[in-house]
Design a protein around this motif. Structure first.
Motif, mmCIF file in Angstrom:
data_model
loop_
_atom_site.group_PDB
_atom_site.id
_atom_site.type_symbol
_atom_site.label_atom_id
_atom_site.label_comp_id
_atom_site.label_asym_id
_atom_site.label_seq_id
_atom_site.Cartn_x
_atom_site.Cartn_y
_atom_site.Cartn_z
ATOM 1 N N GLY A 125 -8.959 -9.951 -62.137
ATOM 2 C CA GLY A 125 -8.959 -9.171 -63.319
ATOM 3 C C GLY A 125 -9.252 -9.618 -64.603
ATOM 4 O O GLY A 125 -9.986 -9.018 -65.474
ATOM 5 N N ALA A 126 -8.731 -11.015 -65.043
ATOM 6 C CA ALA A 126 -9.236 -11.752 -66.193
ATOM 7 C C ALA A 126 -10.542 -11.783 -66.326
ATOM 8 O O ALA A 126 -11.099 -11.863 -67.482
ATOM 9 N N GLY A 127 -11.253 -12.122 -65.277
ATOM 10 C CA GLY A 127 -12.868 -12.220 -65.351
ATOM 11 C C GLY A 127 -13.558 -10.902 -65.666
ATOM 12 O O GLY A 127 -14.380 -11.024 -66.382
ATOM 13 N N ALA A 128 -12.905 -9.760 -65.325
ATOM 14 C CA ALA A 128 -13.392 -8.548 -65.314
ATOM 15 C C ALA A 128 -12.966 -8.167 -66.765
ATOM 16 O O ALA A 128 -13.843 -7.512 -67.634
ATOM 17 N N VAL A 129 -11.926 -8.454 -67.406
ATOM 18 C CA VAL A 129 -11.802 -8.387 -68.782
ATOM 19 C C VAL A 129 -12.795 -9.307 -69.605
ATOM 20 O O VAL A 129 -13.186 -8.454 -70.686
ATOM 21 N N SER A 130 -13.278 -10.341 -69.411
ATOM 22 C CA SER A 130 -14.254 -11.054 -70.305
ATOM 23 C C SER A 130 -15.592 -10.197 -70.158
ATOM 24 O O SER A 130 -16.125 -10.011 -71.187
ATOM 25 N N SER A 159 -15.039 -14.805 -54.617
ATOM 26 C CA SER A 159 -13.854 -15.298 -55.451
ATOM 27 C C SER A 159 -12.614 -15.160 -54.527
ATOM 28 O O SER A 159 -11.748 -15.936 -54.560
ATOM 29 N N SER A 160 -12.548 -14.237 -53.662
ATOM 30 C CA SER A 160 -11.341 -13.994 -52.817
ATOM 31 C C SER A 160 -11.187 -15.224 -51.924
ATOM 32 O O SER A 160 -10.076 -15.851 -51.676
ATOM 33 N N PHE A 161 -12.235 -15.980 -51.369
ATOM 34 C CA PHE A 161 -12.244 -16.873 -50.547
ATOM 35 C C PHE A 161 -11.838 -18.217 -51.305
ATOM 36 O O PHE A 161 -11.282 -19.315 -51.021
ATOM 37 N N VAL A 162 -12.824 -18.415 -52.340
ATOM 38 C CA VAL A 162 -12.688 -19.415 -53.225
ATOM 39 C C VAL A 162 -11.251 -19.869 -53.994
ATOM 40 O O VAL A 162 -10.608 -20.801 -53.831
ATOM 41 N N LEU A 163 -10.651 -18.407 -54.528
ATOM 42 C CA LEU A 163 -9.365 -18.628 -55.173
ATOM 43 C C LEU A 163 -8.257 -18.749 -54.321
ATOM 44 O O LEU A 163 -7.365 -19.445 -54.603
ATOM 45 N N GLN A 164 -8.407 -17.830 -53.154
ATOM 46 C CA GLN A 164 -7.029 -17.900 -52.296
ATOM 47 C C GLN A 164 -7.286 -19.370 -51.256
ATOM 48 O O GLN A 164 -6.167 -19.743 -51.004
ATOM 49 N N GLN A 165 -8.432 -19.462 -50.809
ATOM 50 C CA GLN A 165 -8.536 -20.728 -49.810
ATOM 51 C C GLN A 165 -8.633 -22.062 -50.457
ATOM 52 O O GLN A 165 -8.190 -22.927 -50.096
ATOM 53 N N GLN A 166 -9.584 -22.141 -51.486
ATOM 54 C CA GLN A 166 -9.976 -23.342 -51.825
ATOM 55 C C GLN A 166 -8.897 -23.747 -53.131
ATOM 56 O O GLN A 166 -8.374 -24.889 -53.161
ATOM 57 N N PHE A 167 -8.430 -22.830 -53.626
ATOM 58 C CA PHE A 167 -7.458 -23.212 -54.819
ATOM 59 C C PHE A 167 -6.117 -22.674 -54.424
ATOM 60 O O PHE A 167 -4.970 -22.900 -55.493
ATOM 61 N N GLY A 168 -5.729 -22.123 -53.513
ATOM 62 C CA GLY A 168 -4.428 -21.796 -52.923
ATOM 63 C C GLY A 168 -3.673 -20.633 -53.650
ATOM 64 O O GLY A 168 -2.362 -20.750 -53.569
ATOM 65 N N LEU A 169 -4.528 -19.821 -54.257
ATOM 66 C CA LEU A 169 -3.663 -18.504 -55.007
ATOM 67 C C LEU A 169 -3.202 -17.453 -53.986
ATOM 68 O O LEU A 169 -3.993 -17.255 -52.856
ATOM 69 N N GLY A 170 -2.075 -16.976 -54.206
ATOM 70 C CA GLY A 170 -1.690 -15.891 -53.422
ATOM 71 C C GLY A 170 -2.444 -14.719 -53.692
ATOM 72 O O GLY A 170 -3.104 -14.592 -54.668
ATOM 73 N N GLN A 171 -2.216 -13.517 -53.087
ATOM 74 C CA GLN A 171 -2.857 -12.194 -53.031
ATOM 75 C C GLN A 171 -2.652 -11.730 -54.668
ATOM 76 O O GLN A 171 -3.572 -11.065 -55.214
ATOM 77 N N GLN A 172 -1.404 -11.811 -55.014
ATOM 78 C CA GLN A 172 -1.134 -11.107 -56.294
ATOM 79 C C GLN A 172 -1.586 -11.992 -57.359
ATOM 80 O O GLN A 172 -2.385 -11.597 -58.507
ATOM 81 N N THR A 173 -1.541 -13.363 -57.467
ATOM 82 C CA THR A 173 -2.058 -14.100 -58.294
ATOM 83 C C THR A 173 -3.554 -14.015 -58.361
ATOM 84 O O THR A 173 -4.203 -14.082 -59.379
ATOM 85 N N PHE A 174 -4.359 -14.042 -57.250
ATOM 86 C CA PHE A 174 -5.629 -13.742 -57.186
ATOM 87 C C PHE A 174 -6.167 -12.471 -57.950
ATOM 88 O O PHE A 174 -7.153 -12.442 -58.770
ATOM 89 N N ALA A 175 -5.388 -11.389 -57.641
ATOM 90 C CA ALA A 175 -5.755 -10.148 -58.240
ATOM 91 C C ALA A 175 -5.620 -10.407 -59.753
ATOM 92 O O ALA A 175 -6.587 -9.871 -60.558
ATOM 93 N N LEU A 176 -4.710 -10.988 -60.295
ATOM 94 C CA LEU A 176 -4.690 -11.371 -61.876
ATOM 95 C C LEU A 176 -5.916 -11.959 -62.403
ATOM 96 O O LEU A 176 -6.361 -11.715 -63.367
ATOM 97 N N VAL A 177 -6.257 -13.105 -61.713
ATOM 98 C CA VAL A 177 -7.012 -14.028 -62.110
ATOM 99 C C VAL A 177 -8.409 -13.121 -62.083
ATOM 100 O O VAL A 177 -9.442 -13.422 -62.996
#
Length: 419
Positions: A274-279, A254-272
């Protein structure tokens, strides 16, 4: 109809239903166990936002950096194989205290690791330390609960433990704002000390001397042989391990896909993240309500069908590059949510079959789960560290788990016919 795996468990456990903890005592035990078992997810997930920066700092490619995650999972898996039988011999508290102390020492060493090879080795040691907390927590549940009570207790554990995957990347990201990736391991050392104090002061011994195993090597091998000879137990291990493989695919990639493929920053990545963990956590708590009406086996079967369908949709969307970020995360969260029903029930079904050796049984369970996770983590990198790689692994895991559960049902039917 109650499943055979649960029906046959009552004779194995040493704690009669009338003596199982209830009320505030049960709540206290579950909260303490949840806090202790959270050490594993914290150790795995807190440094995820720092994976790209670790590679840059130590001059290592992404696939090599991912091996530090694999090292933790190897330590978690192998450590449980030894700690589980040890806890059946000496009780639960001593292995827990020693393992948590080992985790603290390894975290401090990670803080000053000069290269990726040593960091990966120290992550293995960290994993062994975490293994003590995880195997002892599961063993205590096996000591004190049985049947639906065990599945309910494990669901509550997932609620407490599940806070860790949500908070860990966010906490790691916060540490990175004022420090670098090494600071993450300093925080892990502090958390380990706090949990060590909690283990010493708040967790009573759950395995009385009369129920402990002999301190001999051959009986341990015989116990493992007995467990592996139980076809239903082995198949339930496969189901539980494959359910975890979906989670580890998510964690490792997830850290590589969301940060490198979709361009999320470290803080935004952490939120996204965490949302998966909420599910996942939300599903595990809905599971408590469903257990009042349905058996664990029925819930697992339905959840695996849903997980397989969602994973197929995820694969189709990622392979065709359809839907962008939402096309990736929505079906992904659906897979994780479905696995939130599988993850408490499959281990409960397996452990209920062998309550007399809960430590060894939970060790074998953990070794299978984290051993498979150790294979999955680098496999995501080998396949490309992208959305399709994660989706394909999740689809394969869910489908194979569904086949394995079908074999459990066939064995159940044969058992019923024989009786």
């Amino acid at each position: 109809m109650e499943d055979v795996a649960v029906r046959t468990a009552s004779a194995d456990t040493g704690t009669p239903a009338s003596q199982q903890p209830t009320g505030l005592r049960r709540l206290r035990i579950i909260v303490v166990l949840g806090a202790l078992i959270a050490l594993g997810p914290l150790t795995i997930d807190m440094y995820l936002p720092a994976l790209p920066s670790i590679g840059a700092d130590l001059g290592a490619p992404d696939s090599t950096v991912q091996l530090t995650l694999t090292g933790t999972l190897i330590g978690l898996g192998l450590g449980q194989l030894f700690i589980g039988p040890f806890s059946d011999v000496v009780g639960r508290r001593l292995p827990l205290i020693l393992g948590t102390a080992l985790h603290v020492v390894a975290s401090l060493a990670c803080l000053v690791a000069p290269n990726i090879a040593l960091l990966g080795t120290l992550r293995v040691v960290q994993g062994v330390g975490c293994a003590a907390a995880m195997v002892v927590a599961l063993a205590v549940v096996g000591d004190l609960f049985t049947g639906r009570a065990a599945a309910t207790a494990l669901s509550r554990l997932f609620l407490v433990m599940g806070i860790a995957p949500i908070l860990a990347p966010t906490l790691g990201g916060a540490v990175l704002l004022s420090s670098n990736w090494r600071g993450v391991f300093g925080v892990l050392a502090v958390l380990g000390v706090l949990l060590l104090i909690l283990a010493v002061l708040a967790l009573p011994e759950s395995l009385p001397p009369a129920r402990r195993q002999q301190a001999r090597f051959r009986p341990v091998l015989r116990t493992y042989g007995k467990l592996l000879a139980d076809g239903q137990f082995v198949l339930l291990l496969v189901v539980a391990a494959l359910a975890m493989s979906a989670l580890f695919s998510y964690v490792s990639g997830s850290s590589f896909v969301l940060q490198q493929q979709f361009g999320l920053g470290q803080q935004t990545f952490a939120l996204v993240f965490g949302a998966g963990a909420v599910s996942l956590i939300g599903a595990s708590q809905i599971n408590v309500v469903l257990l009042k009406r349905f058996s664990s086996l029925q819930i697992v079967a339905t959840a695996l069908i849903a997980a397989t369908a969602a994973a197929v949709v995820l694969t189709a969307l990622t392979v065709t590059d359809t839907g962008g970020l939402l096309g990736f995360i929505l079906p992904l969260w659906a897979v994780l949510g479905a696995m939130g029903f599988v993850m408490p029930n499959a281990p409960a079904l397996a452990l209920n079959r062998h309550g007399e050796t809960a430590g060894t049984a939970s060790a074998l369970l953990g070794a299978c789960q984290f051993g498979l996770g150790a294979l999955i983590a680098p496999l995501v990198g080998v396949l490309g560290n992208d959305g399709p790689a994660m989706a394909i692994i999740m689809t394969a895991g869910a489908a194979i788990a569904l086949v394995a559960l079908g074999a459990v049902l066939r064995l159940d039917n044969r058992t019923v016919a024989a009786t």
